[in-house]
Motif scaffolding. Structure first.
Motif, PDB file in Angstrom:
ATOM      1  N   VAL A   1       0.840  -1.199   0.000  1.00  0.00           N
ATOM      2  CA  VAL A   1       0.000   0.000   0.000  1.00  0.00           C
ATOM      3  C   VAL A   1       0.873   1.246   0.000  1.00  0.00           C
ATOM      4  CG1 VAL A   1      -1.706   1.293   1.362  1.00  0.00           C
ATOM      5  CG2 VAL A   1      -1.766  -1.189   1.341  1.00  0.00           C
ATOM      6  N   LEU A   2       0.434   2.269  -0.727  1.00  0.00           N
ATOM      7  CA  LEU A   2       1.015   3.609  -0.634  1.00  0.00           C
ATOM      8  C   LEU A   2       0.086   4.412   0.260  1.00  0.00           C
ATOM      9  CD1 LEU A   2       2.955   5.898  -1.412  1.00  0.00           C
ATOM     10  CD2 LEU A   2       1.512   6.287  -3.433  1.00  0.00           C
ATOM     11  N   ASP A   3       0.571   4.825   1.422  1.00  0.00           N
ATOM     12  CA  ASP A   3      -0.227   5.612   2.367  1.00  0.00           C
ATOM     13  C   ASP A   3       0.115   7.080   2.165  1.00  0.00           C
ATOM     14  OD1 ASP A   3      -1.591   6.763   4.478  1.00  0.00           O
ATOM     15  OD2 ASP A   3      -0.791   5.406   5.989  1.00  0.00           O
ATOM     16  N   VAL A   4      -0.833   7.827   1.617  1.00  0.00           N
ATOM     17  CA  VAL A   4      -0.658   9.249   1.351  1.00  0.00           C
ATOM     18  C   VAL A   4      -1.064  10.011   2.608  1.00  0.00           C
ATOM     19  CG1 VAL A   4      -1.387  11.167  -0.107  1.00  0.00           C
ATOM     20  CG2 VAL A   4      -1.108   8.886  -1.094  1.00  0.00           C
ATOM     21  N   ALA A   5      -0.184  10.851   3.103  1.00  0.00           N
ATOM     22  CA  ALA A   5      -0.365  11.543   4.385  1.00  0.00           C
ATOM     23  C   ALA A   5      -0.260  10.532   5.519  1.00  0.00           C
ATOM     24  CB  ALA A   5      -1.663  12.336   4.431  1.00  0.00           C
TER      25      ALA A   5
ATOM     26  N   ALA B   1      -0.370   2.941   9.609  1.00  0.00           N
ATOM     27  CA  ALA B   1       0.382   2.102   8.675  1.00  0.00           C
ATOM     28  C   ALA B   1       1.112   0.979   9.409  1.00  0.00           C
ATOM     29  CB  ALA B   1       1.367   2.947   7.884  1.00  0.00           C
ATOM     30  N   ALA B   2       1.668   1.271  10.570  1.00  0.00           N
ATOM     31  CA  ALA B   2       2.394   0.257  11.338  1.00  0.00           C
ATOM     32  C   ALA B   2       1.463  -0.818  11.883  1.00  0.00           C
ATOM     33  CB  ALA B   2       3.161   0.919  12.481  1.00  0.00           C
TER      34      ALA B   2
ATOM     35  N   PRO C   1       2.894  -4.719   3.765  1.00  0.00           N
ATOM     36  CA  PRO C   1       3.895  -3.665   3.591  1.00  0.00           C
ATOM     37  C   PRO C   1       3.234  -2.333   3.216  1.00  0.00           C
ATOM     38  CG  PRO C   1       4.440  -5.595   2.255  1.00  0.00           C
ATOM     39  CD  PRO C   1       3.061  -5.811   2.802  1.00  0.00           C
ATOM     40  N   VAL C   2       3.688  -1.278   3.852  1.00  0.00           N
ATOM     41  CA  VAL C   2       3.165   0.063   3.579  1.00  0.00           C
ATOM     42  C   VAL C   2       4.338   1.002   3.332  1.00  0.00           C
ATOM     43  CG1 VAL C   2       1.818   2.004   4.461  1.00  0.00           C
ATOM     44  CG2 VAL C   2       1.162  -0.329   5.058  1.00  0.00           C
ATOM     45  N   ILE C   3       4.248   1.757   2.246  1.00  0.00           N
ATOM     46  CA  ILE C   3       5.168   2.854   1.969  1.00  0.00           C
ATOM     47  C   ILE C   3       4.378   4.120   2.290  1.00  0.00           C
ATOM     48  CG2 ILE C   3       6.486   4.091   0.207  1.00  0.00           C
ATOM     49  CD1 ILE C   3       7.575   1.321   0.495  1.00  0.00           C
ATOM     50  N   GLY C   4       4.944   5.023   3.062  1.00  0.00           N
ATOM     51  CA  GLY C   4       4.218   6.215   3.457  1.00  0.00           C
ATOM     52  C   GLY C   4       4.872   7.489   2.964  1.00  0.00           C
ATOM     53  N   VAL C   5       4.042   8.436   2.560  1.00  0.00           N
ATOM     54  CA  VAL C   5       4.523   9.766   2.195  1.00  0.00           C
ATOM     55  C   VAL C   5       3.741  10.804   2.992  1.00  0.00           C
ATOM     56  CG1 VAL C   5       5.254   9.102  -0.132  1.00  0.00           C
ATOM     57  CG2 VAL C   5       2.952   9.993   0.211  1.00  0.00           C
TER      58      VAL C   5
ATOM     59  N   LEU D   1       8.203   2.828  10.433  1.00  0.00           N
ATOM     60  CA  LEU D   1       8.310   2.262   9.085  1.00  0.00           C
ATOM     61  C   LEU D   1       9.708   2.527   8.529  1.00  0.00           C
ATOM     62  CD1 LEU D   1       4.943   3.787   7.805  1.00  0.00           C
ATOM     63  CD2 LEU D   1       5.283   1.428   8.573  1.00  0.00           C
ATOM     64  N   PRO D   2      10.743   1.994   9.169  1.00  0.00           N
ATOM     65  CA  PRO D   2      12.106   2.317   8.732  1.00  0.00           C
ATOM     66  C   PRO D   2      12.350   1.960   7.263  1.00  0.00           C
ATOM     67  CG  PRO D   2      12.106   0.502  10.321  1.00  0.00           C
ATOM     68  CD  PRO D   2      10.704   1.005  10.228  1.00  0.00           C
ATOM     69  N   GLY D   3      12.889   2.936   6.538  1.00  0.00           N
ATOM     70  CA  GLY D   3      13.205   2.738   5.126  1.00  0.00           C
ATOM     71  C   GLY D   3      12.000   2.768   4.207  1.00  0.00           C
TER      72      GLY D   3
END
Length: 190
Positions: A39-43, A50-51, A56-60, A74-76
């Motif tokens: 998942v891409l978590d926006v905001a 997300a944790a 797996p979550v990529i966050g911005v 969410l290291p890295g």
């Protein structure tokens, strides 16, 4: 409405908004609406929701202070980015979440358009809608129409950019006054 200063609020954000119980409730409800995979978590904020997810979550996020917390959870897997200009190729992302975001944006359409750009065909956006209305209803007050994240508005914006409703859900804002029920809307790219 003025946008909160998340550079200042980051230190107390989780403790003033329900902490782990709210995050676990949100994550469980969100995951029921998403297809399998990352998942891409926006905001992404502090990364607390997300944790709590099982995938797996990529966050911005735009806030450096919020990302300072998210990077520990969410290291890295976090980056600083604007929701209106996501660092992803067109048609490349399977799932996007935007939780407690659209009600803050002066131009929520720009976010929906950008998410539609990065979602691949069949990809799904899960977002909160009617956030302020949820608080008002929990307090026993009527919802006020015209919010930037009003469900009908988000559905119409989604349709404009090729996203159709494919599900809905909700979760309780545990630990918040009156424990509001936050609606979720899932939109799939055709």
């Amino acid at each position: 409405m003025t946008m909160p200063d998340y550079e200042v609020e980051a230190a107390e954000y989780d403790s003033t908004r329900g902490g782990e119980p709210r995050a676990r409730a949100a994550a469980a409800a969100i995951e029921r609406l998403l297809p399998p995979g990352p998942v891409l978590d926006v905001a992404v904020g502090t990364g607390i929701v997300a944790a709590a997810m099982t995938r797996p979550v990529i966050g911005v996020d735009l806030s450096a202070a919020m990302l300072g917390h998210a990077v520990r959870r969410l290291p890295g897997r976090v980056a600083r980015a604007d929701a209106r200009r996501l660092p992803a190729r067109s048609d490349s992302v399977a799932s996007v979440t935007a939780i407690w975001l659209l009600h803050l944006m002066p131009d929520s359409e720009a976010v929906v358009r950008e998410v539609a750009r990065v979602l691949r065909p069949g990809g799904v956006l899960v977002c909160t809608v009617d956030k302020r209305a949820a608080h008002r209803l929990a307090e026993g007050n009527p919802a006020m129409p015209g919010a930037r994240d009003e469900r009908a508005r988000v559905e119409a914006l989604g349709a404009r950019y090729g996203l159709a409703v494919c599900g809905e859900g909700s979760f309780v804002g545990h630990g918040q006054e009156h424990e509001p029920v936050f609606p979720l809307l899932a939109l799939a790219k055709g």
